[in-house]
Design a protein around this motif. Sequence first.
Motif, PDB file in Angstrom:
ATOM      1  N   LYS B 124      17.619  95.674  41.416  1.00 22.36           N
ATOM      2  CA  LYS B 124      16.990  96.710  42.014  1.00 22.36           C
ATOM      3  C   LYS B 124      17.843  98.153  41.850  1.00 22.36           C
ATOM      4  O   LYS B 124      17.434  99.250  41.975  1.00 22.36           O
ATOM      5  CB  LYS B 124      16.526  96.633  43.492  1.00 22.36           C
ATOM      6  CG  LYS B 124      15.753  95.354  43.565  1.00 22.36           C
ATOM      7  CD  LYS B 124      14.687  95.379  44.979  1.00 22.36           C
ATOM      8  CE  LYS B 124      13.573  94.508  44.802  1.00 22.36           C
ATOM      9  NZ  LYS B 124      12.963  94.605  46.015  1.00 22.36           N
ATOM     10  N   ARG B 140      16.566  91.418  44.524  1.00 24.35           N
ATOM     11  CA  ARG B 140      15.740  90.775  45.736  1.00 24.35           C
ATOM     12  C   ARG B 140      16.341  89.293  46.121  1.00 24.35           C
ATOM     13  O   ARG B 140      15.804  88.757  47.199  1.00 24.35           O
ATOM     14  CB  ARG B 140      14.259  90.450  45.096  1.00 24.35           C
ATOM     15  CG  ARG B 140      13.191  90.147  45.882  1.00 24.35           C
ATOM     16  CD  ARG B 140      11.991  90.219  45.732  1.00 24.35           C
ATOM     17  NE  ARG B 140      11.529  89.268  44.612  1.00 24.35           N
ATOM     18  CZ  ARG B 140      11.154  88.150  44.934  1.00 24.35           C
ATOM     19  NH1 ARG B 140      10.614  87.910  46.276  1.00 24.35           N
ATOM     20  NH2 ARG B 140      10.512  87.489  43.857  1.00 24.35           N
ATOM     21  N   GLN B 166      17.521  90.332  53.565  1.00 26.14           N
ATOM     22  CA  GLN B 166      16.483  90.655  52.904  1.00 26.14           C
ATOM     23  C   GLN B 166      16.993  91.318  51.581  1.00 26.14           C
ATOM     24  O   GLN B 166      18.120  91.455  51.389  1.00 26.14           O
ATOM     25  CB  GLN B 166      15.272  91.435  53.613  1.00 26.14           C
ATOM     26  CG  GLN B 166      14.554  90.750  54.831  1.00 26.14           C
ATOM     27  CD  GLN B 166      13.689  89.788  54.325  1.00 26.14           C
ATOM     28  OE1 GLN B 166      13.203  89.744  53.128  1.00 26.14           O
ATOM     29  NE2 GLN B 166      13.400  88.989  55.298  1.00 26.14           N
ATOM     30  N   ASP B 167      15.912  91.466  50.572  1.00 22.55           N
ATOM     31  CA  ASP B 167      16.035  92.273  49.396  1.00 22.55           C
ATOM     32  C   ASP B 167      17.281  93.596  49.541  1.00 22.55           C
ATOM     33  O   ASP B 167      16.899  94.141  50.534  1.00 22.55           O
ATOM     34  CB  ASP B 167      15.068  92.448  48.366  1.00 22.55           C
ATOM     35  CG  ASP B 167      14.101  93.152  48.762  1.00 22.55           C
ATOM     36  OD1 ASP B 167      13.738  93.447  50.096  1.00 22.55           O
ATOM     37  OD2 ASP B 167      13.080  93.793  48.026  1.00 22.55           O
ATOM     38  N   LYS B 169      17.832  97.057  48.444  1.00 19.77           N
ATOM     39  CA  LYS B 169      17.161  98.127  47.808  1.00 19.77           C
ATOM     40  C   LYS B 169      18.136  98.997  46.933  1.00 19.77           C
ATOM     41  O   LYS B 169      17.624  99.475  45.694  1.00 19.77           O
ATOM     42  CB  LYS B 169      16.466  99.141  48.727  1.00 19.77           C
ATOM     43  CG  LYS B 169      15.413  98.388  49.510  1.00 19.77           C
ATOM     44  CD  LYS B 169      14.432  97.729  48.572  1.00 19.77           C
ATOM     45  CE  LYS B 169      12.860  97.365  49.123  1.00 19.77           C
ATOM     46  NZ  LYS B 169      11.951  96.639  48.395  1.00 19.77           N
ATOM     47  N   TYR B 185      15.876  96.123  52.740  1.00 21.30           N
ATOM     48  CA  TYR B 185      14.699  95.675  53.335  1.00 21.30           C
ATOM     49  C   TYR B 185      15.007  95.132  54.666  1.00 21.30           C
ATOM     50  O   TYR B 185      14.005  95.197  55.743  1.00 21.30           O
ATOM     51  CB  TYR B 185      14.041  94.702  52.521  1.00 21.30           C
ATOM     52  CG  TYR B 185      12.378  94.402  52.788  1.00 21.30           C
ATOM     53  CD1 TYR B 185      11.486  95.281  52.321  1.00 21.30           C
ATOM     54  CD2 TYR B 185      12.214  93.028  53.684  1.00 21.30           C
ATOM     55  CE1 TYR B 185      10.042  94.703  52.734  1.00 21.30           C
ATOM     56  CE2 TYR B 185      10.899  92.868  54.031  1.00 21.30           C
ATOM     57  CZ  TYR B 185       9.784  93.783  53.311  1.00 21.30           C
ATOM     58  OH  TYR B 185       8.495  93.268  53.519  1.00 21.30           O
ATOM     59  N   ASP B 186      16.146  94.679  55.022  1.00 18.45           N
ATOM     60  CA  ASP B 186      16.554  94.239  56.472  1.00 18.45           C
ATOM     61  C   ASP B 186      16.801  95.188  57.168  1.00 18.45           C
ATOM     62  O   ASP B 186      17.278  95.121  58.520  1.00 18.45           O
ATOM     63  CB  ASP B 186      17.462  93.111  56.291  1.00 18.45           C
ATOM     64  CG  ASP B 186      18.923  93.705  55.997  1.00 18.45           C
ATOM     65  OD1 ASP B 186      19.043  94.875  56.166  1.00 18.45           O
ATOM     66  OD2 ASP B 186      19.859  92.738  55.623  1.00 18.45           O
ATOM     67  N   ASN B 187      16.681  96.596  57.048  1.00 18.10           N
ATOM     68  CA  ASN B 187      16.822  97.828  58.024  1.00 18.10           C
ATOM     69  C   ASN B 187      18.382  98.433  57.938  1.00 18.10           C
ATOM     70  O   ASN B 187      18.482  99.174  58.839  1.00 18.10           O
ATOM     71  CB  ASN B 187      16.233  97.667  59.251  1.00 18.10           C
ATOM     72  CG  ASN B 187      14.764  97.230  59.216  1.00 18.10           C
ATOM     73  OD1 ASN B 187      14.151  97.214  58.251  1.00 18.10           O
ATOM     74  ND2 ASN B 187      14.319  96.813  60.347  1.00 18.10           N
ATOM     75  N   SER B 215      13.371 100.591  59.894  1.00 22.69           N
ATOM     76  CA  SER B 215      12.640  99.874  58.741  1.00 22.69           C
ATOM     77  C   SER B 215      13.213 100.099  57.670  1.00 22.69           C
ATOM     78  O   SER B 215      14.463 100.279  57.562  1.00 22.69           O
ATOM     79  CB  SER B 215      11.195 100.278  58.515  1.00 22.69           C
ATOM     80  OG  SER B 215      10.504  99.718  57.673  1.00 22.69           O
ATOM     81  N   THR B 216      12.835  99.494  56.534  1.00 21.83           N
ATOM     82  CA  THR B 216      13.378  99.540  54.971  1.00 21.83           C
ATOM     83  C   THR B 216      14.329 100.784  54.905  1.00 21.83           C
ATOM     84  O   THR B 216      13.890 101.832  54.867  1.00 21.83           O
ATOM     85  CB  THR B 216      12.506  99.100  53.987  1.00 21.83           C
ATOM     86  OG1 THR B 216      11.918  98.182  54.224  1.00 21.83           O
ATOM     87  CG2 THR B 216      13.230  99.246  52.488  1.00 21.83           C
ATOM     88  N   TRP B 218      15.959 102.781  51.977  1.00 27.72           N
ATOM     89  CA  TRP B 218      15.664 102.786  50.560  1.00 27.72           C
ATOM     90  C   TRP B 218      16.735 103.406  49.643  1.00 27.72           C
ATOM     91  O   TRP B 218      17.005 103.184  48.451  1.00 27.72           O
ATOM     92  CB  TRP B 218      14.242 103.670  50.289  1.00 27.72           C
ATOM     93  CG  TRP B 218      13.116 103.011  50.664  1.00 27.72           C
ATOM     94  CD1 TRP B 218      12.319 102.922  51.675  1.00 27.72           C
ATOM     95  CD2 TRP B 218      12.456 101.945  49.584  1.00 27.72           C
ATOM     96  NE1 TRP B 218      11.213 102.067  51.469  1.00 27.72           N
ATOM     97  CE2 TRP B 218      11.322 101.407  50.194  1.00 27.72           C
ATOM     98  CE3 TRP B 218      12.699 101.531  48.286  1.00 27.72           C
ATOM     99  CZ2 TRP B 218      10.436 100.457  49.337  1.00 27.72           C
ATOM    100  CZ3 TRP B 218      11.816 100.841  47.608  1.00 27.72           C
ATOM    101  CH2 TRP B 218      10.613 100.294  48.234  1.00 27.72           C
ATOM    102  N   ARG B 269       5.151 110.064  55.147  1.00 31.08           N
ATOM    103  CA  ARG B 269       5.204 108.704  54.817  1.00 31.08           C
ATOM    104  C   ARG B 269       6.697 108.462  54.238  1.00 31.08           C
ATOM    105  O   ARG B 269       7.671 109.095  54.174  1.00 31.08           O
ATOM    106  CB  ARG B 269       4.218 108.763  53.574  1.00 31.08           C
ATOM    107  CG  ARG B 269       2.793 108.984  53.799  1.00 31.08           C
ATOM    108  CD  ARG B 269       1.664 108.684  52.527  1.00 31.08           C
ATOM    109  NE  ARG B 269       1.609 107.248  52.345  1.00 31.08           N
ATOM    110  CZ  ARG B 269       0.864 106.564  52.997  1.00 31.08           C
ATOM    111  NH1 ARG B 269       0.382 106.632  53.828  1.00 31.08           N
ATOM    112  NH2 ARG B 269       0.856 105.236  52.295  1.00 31.08           N
ATOM    113  N   PHE B 272      11.543 107.844  49.749  1.00 28.49           N
ATOM    114  CA  PHE B 272      12.281 106.700  48.967  1.00 28.49           C
ATOM    115  C   PHE B 272      13.548 107.243  48.391  1.00 28.49           C
ATOM    116  O   PHE B 272      14.468 106.569  47.928  1.00 28.49           O
ATOM    117  CB  PHE B 272      10.973 106.709  47.663  1.00 28.49           C
ATOM    118  CG  PHE B 272      10.031 105.919  48.020  1.00 28.49           C
ATOM    119  CD1 PHE B 272      10.049 104.453  48.281  1.00 28.49           C
ATOM    120  CD2 PHE B 272       8.809 106.341  48.005  1.00 28.49           C
ATOM    121  CE1 PHE B 272       8.919 103.825  48.535  1.00 28.49           C
ATOM    122  CE2 PHE B 272       7.697 105.793  47.910  1.00 28.49           C
ATOM    123  CZ  PHE B 272       7.498 104.419  48.780  1.00 28.49           C
TER     124      PHE B 272
END
Lengths: 161, 352
Positions: B124, B140, B166-167, B169, B185-187, B215-216, B218, B269, B272
């Motif tokens: 990634k 990932r 988790q993955d 990013k 992704y594990d924050n 949350s994630t 990025w 939203r 990223f």
Amino acid sequence: MVSAGLINANPIVYEKKERRVRAADAAATFDEYAVEPIDQLEVFDHIRDIKDPEHPYSLEELKVVAEDAIEVDDLHGYVRVTFTPTVEHCSMATVIGLCLRVKLMRSLPSRYKVDIKVAPGTHASEAAVNKQLNDKERVAAALENPNLVDMVDECLAPSYC
Amino acid sequence: MDLCDRNMELREIETLEGHTDRVWSLAWNPATATAAADCPALLASCSGDKTVRIWERAPSSTRSWHCKAVLEESHTRTVRSCAWSPSGKLLATASFDATTAIWENIGGDFECISTLEGHENEVKSVTWNASGSLLATSSRDKTVWIWEVMPGNEFECASVLQGHKQDVKMVKWHPTMDILFSCSYDNTVKVWAEDGTGDWNCIQTLDESSNGHSSTVWALSFNAEGDKMVTCSDDLTLKIWGTDIGRMESEDNCGPWIHLCTLSGYHDRTIFSVHWSREGIIASGAADDAIRFFMENKDDLVEGPSYRLLLKREKAHEMDINSVQWNPGEDCLLASAGDDGKIKIWELASST
């Protein structure tokens, strides 16, 4: 995946709703160039016939999706679909969610933002499923997996029965 | 340059089209960043269409870009991330096909000189350290790999870092020191350092209990001095972190990173991408199609640093914005890329 024992062997099957003719369609002859906002029913029509990954029924017949669980804000280009897995431990929840996302991705104009959520309290790993379905990078990676794409396409294929 | 007291405007300079799928990531070539006549600026972009494109600006011009090269047939799936080596001679590209490719610029042609394999699935992110001697990749498969650049363009895996749940990013080296940062992704954000014997260890984890994200995470970016870091997340916030760089350099690399402030209420939203310019302006790109610019409030240091929104450009792209990158050589030149497959070049300037 499907043959190895069903997740929900005996789902309750509900009747399909009668199809309403949308007011906008009836009026279409009046001004064919008028901008037609997308509404709840139109979004529902896009997803109601998606087939369940393990049963020969539609998501509508299994009450996984319903018209009133769809929120649409046409002005801001926003759609939220809340779906209800048939059982709390449904391991198919992410596949169903993926089908919903792919169908709406293919059907709605690209300006639309789509959120797919499991109805609160209807799935054991609700937060994890929601997070995965709304991570577009993971969705993109999943949709490059040929087996998964076959499975999704199978669910999205029109039925002829 | 003092940008604080001016009214700023964002001018769209050019739209670059060519990719046939969403554009995930951008990288300005650091060696060609200025508009020197003999050294035209280069920008690399990578996409879900499995290709990398190299864009070149006409010499001595701020406009007039063209696609100089299309790097294809090396990756079989989405190219998620790209990064130039500090010398600008090598380009690393990370792909969902689980490999990272290294491309060399040979007289204007780009040749794939090496393919790094080892990750179990989607790669990634890829990043070079400041000296160009180390490369890091994340996947990932939840791991971060550190690669040593050996003579003859050989790349040797020096370490496999495990710790994320988790993955992962994004990975990013500190701008001056060999300390690696990863977000997941594990924050969490994890900080990795070498202990003097060749072993790499996680020396700090920034999670919710240390005022981190819910949350994630990025992306992350550093200010020019390297003593502040900004992170962006699916939780709709930007967070600013700070460290004592003097202590970090003199002692044991362990100068901890501390949460300074959270910028919430600005984004609608997922965010990223975030990038901190040399002049101290933070740009963010989000899934609401907008680009925002933030700056530190210099007059309000009593309660610690605070940041204010300088400018917001709605509908900067027709769809989600995946990457915002400041040109490293030229003030206030920004490139952005989105799900609409387009790349845009912007100039942030004071309005006249």
